[in-house]
Design a protein around this motif. Structure first.
Motif, PDB file in Angstrom:
ATOM      1  N   LEU A 114      28.149   1.391  -4.624  1.00  0.00           N
ATOM      2  CA  LEU A 114      27.227   0.283  -4.388  1.00  0.00           C
ATOM      3  C   LEU A 114      25.992   0.770  -3.640  1.00  0.00           C
ATOM      4  N   VAL A 115      26.187   1.560  -2.593  1.00  0.00           N
ATOM      5  CA  VAL A 115      25.063   2.055  -1.801  1.00  0.00           C
ATOM      6  C   VAL A 115      24.129   2.906  -2.670  1.00  0.00           C
ATOM      7  N   LEU A 116      24.696   3.790  -3.462  1.00  0.00           N
ATOM      8  CA  LEU A 116      23.868   4.648  -4.314  1.00  0.00           C
ATOM      9  C   LEU A 116      23.134   3.825  -5.372  1.00  0.00           C
ATOM     10  N   GLU A 117      23.777   2.786  -5.861  1.00  0.00           N
ATOM     11  CA  GLU A 117      23.114   1.882  -6.804  1.00  0.00           C
ATOM     12  C   GLU A 117      21.948   1.167  -6.131  1.00  0.00           C
ATOM     13  N   GLN A 118      22.158   0.746  -4.887  1.00  0.00           N
ATOM     14  CA  GLN A 118      21.096   0.069  -4.155  1.00  0.00           C
ATOM     15  C   GLN A 118      19.888   0.989  -3.962  1.00  0.00           C
ATOM     16  N   LEU A 119      20.135   2.264  -3.708  1.00  0.00           N
ATOM     17  CA  LEU A 119      19.034   3.205  -3.484  1.00  0.00           C
ATOM     18  C   LEU A 119      18.172   3.376  -4.729  1.00  0.00           C
ATOM     19  N   ARG A 120      18.711   3.111  -5.906  1.00  0.00           N
ATOM     20  CA  ARG A 120      17.957   3.223  -7.155  1.00  0.00           C
ATOM     21  C   ARG A 120      17.352   1.894  -7.602  1.00  0.00           C
ATOM     22  N   GLN A 129      18.538  -2.208   2.218  1.00  0.00           N
ATOM     23  CA  GLN A 129      19.929  -2.484   2.589  1.00  0.00           C
ATOM     24  C   GLN A 129      20.810  -1.279   2.305  1.00  0.00           C
ATOM     25  N   GLY A 130      20.573  -0.616   1.181  1.00  0.00           N
ATOM     26  CA  GLY A 130      21.321   0.598   0.857  1.00  0.00           C
ATOM     27  C   GLY A 130      21.087   1.690   1.876  1.00  0.00           C
ATOM     28  N   LEU A 131      19.837   1.845   2.307  1.00  0.00           N
ATOM     29  CA  LEU A 131      19.518   2.862   3.318  1.00  0.00           C
ATOM     30  C   LEU A 131      20.193   2.551   4.649  1.00  0.00           C
ATOM     31  N   GLU A 132      20.177   1.298   5.034  1.00  0.00           N
ATOM     32  CA  GLU A 132      20.818   0.904   6.290  1.00  0.00           C
ATOM     33  C   GLU A 132      22.320   1.140   6.231  1.00  0.00           C
ATOM     34  N   GLU A 133      22.938   0.792   5.104  1.00  0.00           N
ATOM     35  CA  GLU A 133      24.376   0.996   4.952  1.00  0.00           C
ATOM     36  C   GLU A 133      24.713   2.493   4.964  1.00  0.00           C
ATOM     37  N   LEU A 134      23.903   3.288   4.292  1.00  0.00           N
ATOM     38  CA  LEU A 134      24.121   4.733   4.270  1.00  0.00           C
ATOM     39  C   LEU A 134      23.988   5.323   5.675  1.00  0.00           C
ATOM     40  N   ARG A 135      22.984   4.873   6.417  1.00  0.00           N
ATOM     41  CA  ARG A 135      22.817   5.345   7.805  1.00  0.00           C
ATOM     42  C   ARG A 135      24.054   4.994   8.625  1.00  0.00           C
ATOM     43  N   TRP A 136      24.506   3.749   8.505  1.00  0.00           N
ATOM     44  CA  TRP A 136      25.665   3.310   9.283  1.00  0.00           C
ATOM     45  C   TRP A 136      26.900   4.128   8.913  1.00  0.00           C
ATOM     46  N   MET A 137      27.118   4.327   7.616  1.00  0.00           N
ATOM     47  CA  MET A 137      28.302   5.066   7.175  1.00  0.00           C
ATOM     48  C   MET A 137      28.287   6.506   7.677  1.00  0.00           C
ATOM     49  N   THR A 138      27.133   7.163   7.612  1.00  0.00           N
ATOM     50  CA  THR A 138      27.087   8.567   8.029  1.00  0.00           C
ATOM     51  C   THR A 138      27.147   8.706   9.552  1.00  0.00           C
ATOM     52  N   GLU A 139      26.695   7.706  10.275  1.00  0.00           N
ATOM     53  CA  GLU A 139      26.790   7.754  11.742  1.00  0.00           C
ATOM     54  C   GLU A 139      28.187   7.394  12.235  1.00  0.00           C
ATOM     55  N   ARG A 140      28.767   6.353  11.678  1.00  0.00           N
ATOM     56  CA  ARG A 140      30.031   5.827  12.186  1.00  0.00           C
ATOM     57  C   ARG A 140      31.269   6.377  11.487  1.00  0.00           C
ATOM     58  N   LEU A 141      31.138   6.759  10.223  1.00  0.00           N
ATOM     59  CA  LEU A 141      32.305   7.182   9.444  1.00  0.00           C
ATOM     60  C   LEU A 141      32.061   8.515   8.727  1.00  0.00           C
ATOM     61  N   PRO A 142      31.568   9.518   9.438  1.00  0.00           N
ATOM     62  CA  PRO A 142      31.241  10.771   8.742  1.00  0.00           C
ATOM     63  C   PRO A 142      32.461  11.416   8.070  1.00  0.00           C
ATOM     64  N   GLY A 143      33.642  11.166   8.575  1.00  0.00           N
ATOM     65  CA  GLY A 143      34.843  11.766   8.026  1.00  0.00           C
ATOM     66  C   GLY A 143      35.186  11.327   6.608  1.00  0.00           C
ATOM     67  N   ILE A 144      34.615  10.232   6.154  1.00  0.00           N
ATOM     68  CA  ILE A 144      34.909   9.778   4.794  1.00  0.00           C
ATOM     69  C   ILE A 144      34.135  10.575   3.749  1.00  0.00           C
ATOM     70  N   PHE A 145      33.161  11.358   4.182  1.00  0.00           N
ATOM     71  CA  PHE A 145      32.306  12.078   3.243  1.00  0.00           C
ATOM     72  C   PHE A 145      32.918  13.429   2.895  1.00  0.00           C
ATOM     73  N   GLN A 164      11.126   6.725   0.278  1.00  0.00           N
ATOM     74  CA  GLN A 164      11.931   6.326   1.444  1.00  0.00           C
ATOM     75  C   GLN A 164      13.420   6.542   1.179  1.00  0.00           C
ATOM     76  N   ALA A 165      13.854   6.245  -0.029  1.00  0.00           N
ATOM     77  CA  ALA A 165      15.265   6.439  -0.363  1.00  0.00           C
ATOM     78  C   ALA A 165      15.608   7.927  -0.339  1.00  0.00           C
ATOM     79  N   VAL A 166      14.729   8.763  -0.874  1.00  0.00           N
ATOM     80  CA  VAL A 166      14.958  10.211  -0.852  1.00  0.00           C
ATOM     81  C   VAL A 166      15.034  10.708   0.590  1.00  0.00           C
ATOM     82  N   ALA A 167      14.103  10.247   1.428  1.00  0.00           N
ATOM     83  CA  ALA A 167      14.109  10.644   2.839  1.00  0.00           C
ATOM     84  C   ALA A 167      15.385  10.166   3.535  1.00  0.00           C
ATOM     85  N   GLY A 168      15.847   8.950   3.191  1.00  0.00           N
ATOM     86  CA  GLY A 168      17.070   8.423   3.785  1.00  0.00           C
ATOM     87  C   GLY A 168      18.297   9.231   3.398  1.00  0.00           C
TER      88      GLY A 168
END
Length: 194
Positions: A114-120, A129-145, A164-168
């Motif tokens: 969903l997040v990757l779809e939002q970025l496109r 919204q996709g960028l914000e979710e991606l930021r939150w996931m990588t900050e709070r849940l890095p272990g899922i990656f 902006q999406a590429v930079a995010g």
């Protein structure tokens, strides 16, 4: 969503005063999104500051019980007149669907998709919204990656045309690398400047 047990698209059908500056609305459920207690066509009583809802308006409502289960209080309203109403409604539907996925790994995969779809997306609000979710996931849940999920991020950064999406995506990958270095006890790597 996790803070509101009931989310509906509702149409205001009547209102009455319920004290200074407060009114009780009767809202017909047009589309139940979260919470199984109500079906399309049911009427719920909703407490809200006076004058905020127009008769006949259809709004996305996030509500909490107020003094029992017969009345509710609006925690968040997305008005149908909001320019991003359709995008916000679509996002809410997808988030409810994600909450229904019981298997954790399947839910993580679906969320990342969903997040990757939002970025496109063509829509700027949806991309943000996709960028914000991606930021939150990588900050709070890095272990899922996992390596495979990181490869999906790299791919997303290559096929996304929005700067902006590429930079995010690049920032998310940097956060993940910094987390990896911290877990290994390595100091952050110095970045050379061009």
């Amino acid at each position: 969503l996790s803070a509101c047990p009931l989310v509906v698209v509702g149409r205001t059908v009547s209102a009455r005063a319920a004290g200074p500056g407060v009114e009780v609305l009767h809202v017909t459920v047009v589309e139940p999104l979260l919470g199984s207690a109500f079906q399309t066509g049911d009427v719920i009583s909703v407490r809200r500051p006076a004058g905020q809802f127009a008769f006949g308006s259809e709004d996305l409502l996030f509500v909490n019980p107020w003094r029992g289960d017969e009345r509710f209080e609006v925690a968040l309203r997305v008005a149908a007149t909001d320019p991003q109403f359709e995008a916000k409604l679509a996002m809410t539907r997808r988030m409810v669907w994600l909450m229904e996925i019981k298997d954790e790994q399947a839910r993580i995969e679906a969320t990342l998709s969903l997040v990757l779809e939002q970025l496109r997306s063509e829509d700027a609000w949806t991309r943000s919204q996709g960028l914000e979710e991606l930021r939150w996931m990588t900050e709070r849940l890095p272990g899922i990656f996992t390596a495979a999920r990181r490869a999906r991020l790299v791919w997303a950064g290559r096929v996304t045309t929005d700067a902006q999406a590429v930079a995010g995506v690049h920032a998310a990958l940097r956060r993940l690398r910094a987390t990896d270095d911290g877990l290994r006890g390595e100091p952050p790597k110095e970045q050379s400047r061009p």
